[in-house]
Each structure stands twice: as structure tokens, then as C-alpha cells.
Design an enzyme around this catalytic site. Structure first.
Site, mmCIF file in Angstrom:
data_model
loop_
_atom_site.group_PDB
_atom_site.id
_atom_site.type_symbol
_atom_site.label_atom_id
_atom_site.label_comp_id
_atom_site.label_asym_id
_atom_site.label_seq_id
_atom_site.Cartn_x
_atom_site.Cartn_y
_atom_site.Cartn_z
ATOM 1 N N SER A 48 0.835 -1.214 0.000
ATOM 2 C CA SER A 48 0.000 0.000 0.000
ATOM 3 C C SER A 48 0.862 1.254 0.000
ATOM 4 C CB SER A 48 -0.885 0.024 1.252
ATOM 5 O OG SER A 48 -1.792 -1.038 1.224
ATOM 6 N N GLY B 238 -5.868 -3.663 -7.950
ATOM 7 C CA GLY B 238 -7.051 -2.884 -7.564
ATOM 8 C C GLY B 238 -6.660 -1.534 -6.989
ATOM 9 N N ARG C 22 -13.581 -6.791 -10.869
ATOM 10 C CA ARG C 22 -13.631 -6.125 -9.565
ATOM 11 C C ARG C 22 -14.573 -4.915 -9.629
ATOM 12 N NH1 ARG C 22 -8.423 -6.688 -6.793
ATOM 13 N NH2 ARG C 22 -9.600 -5.941 -4.994
ATOM 14 N N SER D 165 -13.375 0.855 3.115
ATOM 15 C CA SER D 165 -12.383 0.529 2.089
ATOM 16 C C SER D 165 -11.400 1.681 1.934
ATOM 17 C CB SER D 165 -13.081 0.268 0.748
ATOM 18 O OG SER D 165 -12.164 0.430 -0.310
ATOM 19 N N ASP E 188 -6.705 -8.439 4.418
ATOM 20 C CA ASP E 188 -5.870 -9.240 3.506
ATOM 21 C C ASP E 188 -5.269 -10.464 4.201
ATOM 22 O OD1 ASP E 188 -6.440 -7.465 1.500
ATOM 23 O OD2 ASP E 188 -4.541 -6.389 1.625
ATOM 24 N N LYS F 59 -12.291 -9.542 -3.649
ATOM 25 C CA LYS F 59 -10.840 -9.352 -3.709
ATOM 26 C C LYS F 59 -10.313 -9.998 -5.000
ATOM 27 C CE LYS F 59 -10.419 -6.985 0.030
ATOM 28 N NZ LYS F 59 -10.032 -5.581 -0.051
ATOM 29 N N ARG G 83 -12.495 -14.910 -1.988
ATOM 30 C CA ARG G 83 -11.629 -15.597 -1.011
ATOM 31 C C ARG G 83 -12.418 -16.465 -0.033
ATOM 32 N NH1 ARG G 83 -7.104 -10.748 -0.296
ATOM 33 N NH2 ARG G 83 -5.991 -11.306 -2.204
ATOM 34 N N ARG H 297 -2.506 -14.130 -2.356
ATOM 35 C CA ARG H 297 -2.651 -14.406 -0.916
ATOM 36 C C ARG H 297 -3.155 -15.832 -0.674
ATOM 37 N NH1 ARG H 297 -0.510 -10.165 0.882
ATOM 38 N NH2 ARG H 297 -1.059 -8.107 0.079
HETATM 39 C C1 S3P Z 1 -5.521 -1.528 -0.064
HETATM 40 C C2 S3P Z 1 -6.725 -1.585 0.576
HETATM 41 C C3 S3P Z 1 -7.459 -2.833 0.804
HETATM 42 C C4 S3P Z 1 -6.606 -4.075 0.567
HETATM 43 C C5 S3P Z 1 -5.725 -3.955 -0.639
HETATM 44 C C6 S3P Z 1 -4.836 -2.729 -0.555
HETATM 45 C C7 S3P Z 1 -4.883 -0.209 -0.225
HETATM 46 O O1 S3P Z 1 -8.555 -2.853 -0.060
HETATM 47 O O2 S3P Z 1 -7.410 -5.228 0.470
HETATM 48 O O3 S3P Z 1 -4.919 -5.112 -0.775
HETATM 49 O O4 S3P Z 1 -3.669 -0.144 -0.513
HETATM 50 O O5 S3P Z 1 -5.580 0.802 -0.050
HETATM 51 P P1 S3P Z 1 -9.929 -2.156 0.393
HETATM 52 O O6 S3P Z 1 -9.556 -0.918 1.076
HETATM 53 O O7 S3P Z 1 -10.717 -1.871 -0.821
HETATM 54 O O8 S3P Z 1 -10.578 -3.146 1.321
#
Ligand code: S3P
Length: 426
Positions: A20, A91, A119, A164, A312, A339, A343, A385
């Protein structure tokens, strides 16, 4: 990849940088004035997709070993890309970058792989449209490919129906360009790396409970970013050490931001032998060395506000629960269905194939722990994952386990299987 039962795991390991934070460092670095130096950058396929997208928009990004140098173009310096921006499997790239693209003075197309094309993107399209954005799903199915026609944006307040960080961050990035302040309220607090990094880059951002408010920015100021080890990657070693006999593993320099550390709390609830040695110092993101030994585990309930802090890690928690006495209930985790794969389905079906006593629920799963697992052929559905979670299970299952599509670990952890091998007691 074929894996077998091991005698034990022992040693120290440093996991790759946080995914992230690595993504965000490229985005903020591109929009800032001056050069951002990033150390510990995750060289995983997802973060390389972010580099490729911003390079296509005219940002000069030098990526050598673990150091990335980004020559910022300023908030209004991105250039129209010649063709589609390819987000690969990511994503985070898709959603956060859409917030930025919505405010540019050009139109572009964003697309990715087969998983990305399934997605849900309505979750960002809705608030961005409220801000005045022109963003369309090419196939009108609410997914990528996306067509984004940059516009002037207005500030809004958004009550997000989902916790999120990707939705929150898309809105906050767009908010940098809005005519007045923008705020987002979440049902539960999701990871706050965007908020911390905005503040570090000089953006006027404030957080009150579950609401984040950002003021439009004139300029962002480049700074050094030290990316800590990814707690989501560390999780595979934490779980592996806890469930494998004769084990003691230390994972060094792990990011332990409180919006990400739910896995540590779950380990504690389950009675794991885990020690977290937090490093002091004036840093944006706290880090720690985490030591885990073979543990006697008991089941627990994972639900409510803790869920976004370990979202995650749930595939790996499902494995942990198989090695605990009693039941583990994972609930309030509907997000798992959208995801990189569904999952809930993938974990339940593959764990059943290994002999686990597990059932899917609408918002999670229930695991009746303590059944001996046996090897099986595991379909990872190309979800990194899932592949890493089953690699950990395989180290404690009778016979051989084959993981199909195992190379997908490259998304977030290049070198994962080599790192596991280094810890196996010979
Ligand atoms: C992430 C937020 C999460 C996570 C993803 C990375 C990010 O998704 O599952 O692997 O970097 O902001 P969500 O915030 O949509 O749940």
C-alpha cells in the site's frame, strides 16, 4: 509448486516493502514538487504497474534495486498517455489512480487483467461522479475498462457504505483538486496510509473519528519515504511459525500501523506465542520486529471493526484456525468476495480438499479446528494471498501439496518460496 511437511522453521527474515505504501509513494511522488526518494520499495508486479502507469503520463521514475527516484511533475504536470493505462492485477492502482485521473485536463482509458475486469468499480465511480467526474465503465458492467474524462471537481461529503481504503483514497486524491474541502466517513476505519502520507507531503488533512477531511492543495512537497516491511507478507511467517512444531521465527522491520495490525491481535486472542518489539523513533509509520514460536492455539471470533485491519490476512487466519482447538468464526467480511478472487469460496473449497472441517457463511467462514490436514492439489485462482496461505498449510499437511498458478506470488512477494526455504530446518 509442490510442498511437503517440514520438521520446523527457524531463523530471521526481512519481508519486502509494504504494498500500500509503495503504491502511494509513486502517486504522491509524481504529483509533488521535487524528487521523492523511496527506499524499501516493493518490487512486486502490482507496484510495478503503478510505476508503468505514471511513467506513461510523463513522470520520470528511476527504479534501481530497492531505491526509487521519482521526479515530481507537480499537481498539474501529468501528460495524456498515448494509449491505455495498464493496471495489471492491481485494484489499488485502478481505484486510487482513478481519483487522480478524474481531475486531469485529458481523457484516458484504464484496463487490467481478467481479475481486474471483474472487480467492482461503481464504489469509486459513484462518489467521483458526485464530485463532477466523467467516468464510465466501457462495458457498462461497473468494472474496468474505465474511460475517464478529466474535469473540474467539486468538494463533497461522502458517507461510504464500505470500509475501504481504496474508496476513501480515491476520493481523497480527487479532493486535492476539488474547489472546496472534501470529506469521507467510513463505517469502520480502514488503513490510513493515504492520510499519513498526505500529511507528510504537506497536504491539509484532518481526521476525526471515522471522518477524514482534505482541503484542496496548491502544491505537494517531495520527501524521503522509507517503506517498512509489509505486515500482510509477514503474516505468512507468523502463521507458519505458530502452527509448525519446533519453530521460532523473527520477522524484522514490519510495519505495525494500528490500522493494519489486526493479525497481531488475532494471534494474541488465539493464545499464540508472539512478541512484538516496537522500534521507537520519529517515523511516519511505526515498525517492529515480530517473533513467533510454535503455539498451542485456541479458536476465536474475528468480526466487527477489527476486520478492515486484517482484511488481507483472512486467508492466512483461516489456515491458523485449522490448527487451533475449537471453533473460529470469521464474520463481517463480505469484502472477501470481491478481492483478487472470491476468497470465501476459494479458501473453503481448497481447505475442504485438504481435509479441514470448514463451512462458508454469507460474510465469512466457520472453521472447526484440530483436524489433521493432508496434501491436495490447490487451485490458487491466481490469487497471491491464496497461494501463500496454502504454501504455509502445506508445510504442516501429510503428503504432498501442489499449488497451481503458484507464480502469482510475484504480485506482492517476489522470492516468497525462496524465503520459506531459508527457514526450513534440514
Ligand atoms: C488496499 C486496501 C485494501 C486491501 C488492498 C490494498 C490499499 O482494499 O485489500 O490489498 O492499498 O488501499 P480495500 O480498502 O478496498 O478493502
Amino acid at each position: 509448486m509442490i510442498l511437503k511437511k517440514v520438521k520446523g522453521l527457524s531463523g530471521e527474515i526481512t519481508v519486502p516493502g509494504d504494498k500500500s505504501i509503495s503504491h502511494r509513494s509513486i502517486m504522491l511522488g509524481s504529483l509533488a514538487k521535487g524528487t521523492t526518494e523511496v527506499t524499501g520499495f516493493l518490487q512486486g508486479a502490482d507496484c510495478l504497474s503503478t510505476i508503468a502507469c505514471f511513467s506513461k503520463m510523463g513522470v520520470c521514475i528511476e527504479n534501481k534495486n530497492d531505491v526509487v527516484l521519482i521526479k515530481g511533475q507537480g499537481l498539474h504536470g501529468l501528460k495524456k498517455p498515448d494509449d491505455t493505462l495498464d493496471v495489471g492485477n492491481s485494484g489499488t492502482t485502478t481505484r486510487l489512480m482513478s481519483g487522480i485521473l478524474a481531475a486531469q485536463n485529458f481523457a484516458c482509458r484504464v484496463n487490467g487483467d481478467a481479475s481486474i475486469q471483474k472487480r467492482p468499480m461503481k464504489r469509486i465511480m459513484t462518489p467521483l461522479e458526485m464530485m463532477g467526474a466523467d467516468i464510465k465503465s466501457e462495458l457498462e458492467n461497473g468494472c474496468a475498462p474505465l474511460l475517464i474524462n478529466g474535469r473540474k471537481l467539486k468538494g463533497i461529503h461522502y458517507d461510504s457504505p464500505v470500509a475501504s481504503a481504496q474508496v476513501k483514497s480515491a476520493i481523497l486524491f480527487a479532493g486535492l483538486y476539488a474547489d472546496e474541502e472534501t470529506s469521507v466517513t467510513e463505517p469502520a476505519v480502514s488503513r490510513n496510509h493515504t492520510e499519513l502520507m498526505f500529511d507528510a507531503y504537506g497536504v491539509d488533512i484532518k481526521v476525526e473519528g471515522k471522518t477524514v477531511t482534505v482541503k484542496p492543495a496548491d502544491e505537494l512537497f517531495a520527501r524521503k519515504v522509507e517503506v517498512p516491511g509489509d505486515i500482510s507478507s509477514a503474516t505468512y511467517f507468523i502463521v507458519a511459525a505458530a502452527i509448525t512444531p519446533n519453530s521460532c521465527v523473527t520477522v524484522k522491520n514490519v510495519g505495525v500501523n494500528p490500522t493494519r495490525d489486526g493479525i497481531i491481535k488475532v494471534c494474541e486472542m488465539m493464545g499464540a506465542d508472539i512478541k512484538v518489539e516496537v522500534k521507537s523513533g520519529d517515523v511516519v509509520e511505526p515498525t517492529a520486529d515480530i517473533t513467533v514460536k510454535t503455539s498451542n492455539l485456541k479458536g476465536c471470533v474475528v468480526g466487527g471493526d477489527i476486520v478492515p485491519t486484517l482484511i488481507d490476512e483472512i486467508p492466512a487466519i483461516a489456515i491458523l484456525a485449522c490448527f487451533a482447538q475449537g471453533d473460529t468464526v470469521i464474520k463481517d467480511a463480505q469484502e472477501l468476495k470481491v478481492k483478487e478472487s472470491n476468497r470465501i469460496d476459494v479458501m473453503v473449497n481448497n481447505l475442504k480438499a485438504m481435509g479441514a472441517d470448514i463451512e462458508a457463511t454469507d460474510d465469512g467462514m466457520i472453521i472447526h479446528g484440530g483436524k489433521t490436514l493432508h496434501g491436495a492439489v490447490i487451485d490458487s485462482r491466481l490469487d497471491h494471498r491464496v497461494a501463500m496461505s496454502f504454501a504455509v498449510a502445506a508445510l504442516n499437511a501429510d503428503g504432498e501439496t501442489e499449488i497451481t498458478g503458484s507464480e502469482c506470488v510475484e504480485i506482492s512477494y517476489p522470492g516468497f518460496y525462496e524465503d520459506i526455504n531459508k527457514l526450513i530446518l534440514k
